[in-house]
Design an enzyme around this catalytic site. Structure first.
Site, PDB file in Angstrom:
ATOM      1  N   ASP A  50       0.835  -1.210   0.000  1.00 12.64           N
ATOM      2  CA  ASP A  50       0.000   0.000   0.000  1.00 12.64           C
ATOM      3  C   ASP A  50       0.870   1.260   0.000  1.00 12.64           C
ATOM      4  OD1 ASP A  50       0.872  -0.192   2.606  1.00 12.64           O
ATOM      5  OD2 ASP A  50      -1.109   0.088   3.510  1.00 12.64           O
ATOM      6  N   SER A  51       2.190   1.087   0.058  1.00 13.22           N
ATOM      7  CA  SER A  51       3.106   2.217  -0.162  1.00 13.22           C
ATOM      8  C   SER A  51       2.861   2.831  -1.537  1.00 13.22           C
ATOM      9  CB  SER A  51       4.569   1.767  -0.040  1.00 13.22           C
ATOM     10  OG  SER A  51       4.821   0.642  -0.854  1.00 13.22           O
ATOM     11  N   LYS A 119      -1.270  -9.383   2.784  1.00  9.29           N
ATOM     12  CA  LYS A 119      -0.509  -8.950   3.961  1.00  9.29           C
ATOM     13  C   LYS A 119      -1.358  -7.966   4.736  1.00  9.29           C
ATOM     14  CE  LYS A 119       3.190  -5.986   3.790  1.00  9.29           C
ATOM     15  NZ  LYS A 119       2.690  -4.855   4.597  1.00  9.29           N
ATOM     16  N   GLU A 188       9.433  -4.341  10.250  1.00 13.15           N
ATOM     17  CA  GLU A 188       9.847  -3.043   9.687  1.00 13.15           C
ATOM     18  C   GLU A 188      10.322  -2.091  10.771  1.00 13.15           C
ATOM     19  OE1 GLU A 188       7.054  -1.125   7.027  1.00 13.15           O
ATOM     20  OE2 GLU A 188       8.268   0.707   6.947  1.00 13.15           O
TER      21      GLU A 188
END
Ligand code: KIV
Length: 270
Positions: A50-51, A119, A188
């Site tokens: 979704d970046s 994800k 992350e």
């Protein structure tokens, strides 16, 4: 001898799951068919992250990304690939409400894009949903540590675990998603020692981004490592100079058009 043309076998969820502690898993994001076809040759999995809201659509965060946009880019990436496992991100608001809502939206993503897994972000709080989805045929990659969809709760995109007192929460999050059936977990933006503890604590592959070399695999945003982002995150090693190359090419094109220097149809169509 088979009359069938050789087909490329796509990497599966069990293949990836079995890589815990083995050869490091190579992964990158991709949002469109042509780049996905290039990445496909070398990556074990491709994440339609979704970046893309920030990279492709100039948003300030991933919060505004709609499910339909993820599906559109997911379809493009699946069309462009043959070999890599394709994982599509569930965007903010599409899965947190309940396992039922998550299943409905994740099933749409799987059906419409033909991707192999989804994800979602969150640790222990998402365990019930991860179990619900994976028990019903939807493989889930989890995402812990710095979870960008929680940017407002975290007060910014902040490295997690600088204070050792918080490590247990992150390790418990990773354990909870692994026990719930996630086949891998993205770790992350956490300090290196915490990332190493997480990798030791779970029996599924950890995929690091700004975390530790010792994770079971690594992921980067493709545009960051290609040099297209003028301000990439500090941890990114930049492998290409695509931004300056594109600018140079566009300038040469503009110069050609201005000078009427490009080939005319009589030269091209002869
Ligand atoms: O959205 C994304 O690209 C991601 C990766 C950075 C892991 O979640």
């Amino acid at each position: 001898m088979s009359a069938q043309p050789d087909t490329v076998r796509r990497i599966t969820v069990p293949d990836l799951r079995a890589r815990k502690g083995g050869t490091p898993i190579v992964s990158l994001t991709s949002y469109h068919a042509h780049t996905a076809a290039l990445v496909d040759k070398y990556a074990d999995f491709i994440l339609v992250g979704d970046s893309l809201g920030m990279v492709m659509h100039g948003m300030d965060s991933t919060l505004g990304v709609p499910l339909d946009l993820m599906i559109m880019h997911g379809k493009a990436v699946v069309r462009g690939t043959q070999r890599a496992l394709v994982v599509v991100d569930m965007p903010f608001g599409s899965y947190e409400e309940s396992p039922d809502v998550a299943f409905r939206n994740a099933a749409r993503v799987m059906k419409e894009t033909q991707c192999q897994a989804v994800k979602l972000e969150g640790g222990a709080r998402m365990a019930e949903t991860i179990r619900f989805l994976s028990d019903r045929g939807i493989p889930v990659m989890a995402h812990v540590g710095l979870t960008p969809q929680s940017v407002n709760t975290m007060g910014g995109f902040k490295v997690q675990g600088r204070d050792e007192a918080a490590w247990a929460v992150h390790v418990d999050d990773a354990r909870a998603v692994a026990e719930a059936g996630a086949f891998a977990v993205v770790v992350e933006g956490v300090v290196e020692e915490l990332a190493d503890r997480i990798t030791e604590a779970v029996d599924i592959p950890t995929i690091g981004i700004g975390a530790s070399r010792k994770c079971d695999g690594q992921i980067l945003v493709l545009e960051d490592m290609l040099g297209l982002n003028p301000r990439p995150p500090k941890f990114v090693k930049v492998y290409g100079r695509l931004g300056p190359m594109i600018e140079e090419a566009v300038k040469s094109y503009a110069d050609d058009v201005t000078a009427r220097a490009f080939p005319g149809p009589d030269e091209v169509y002869k």
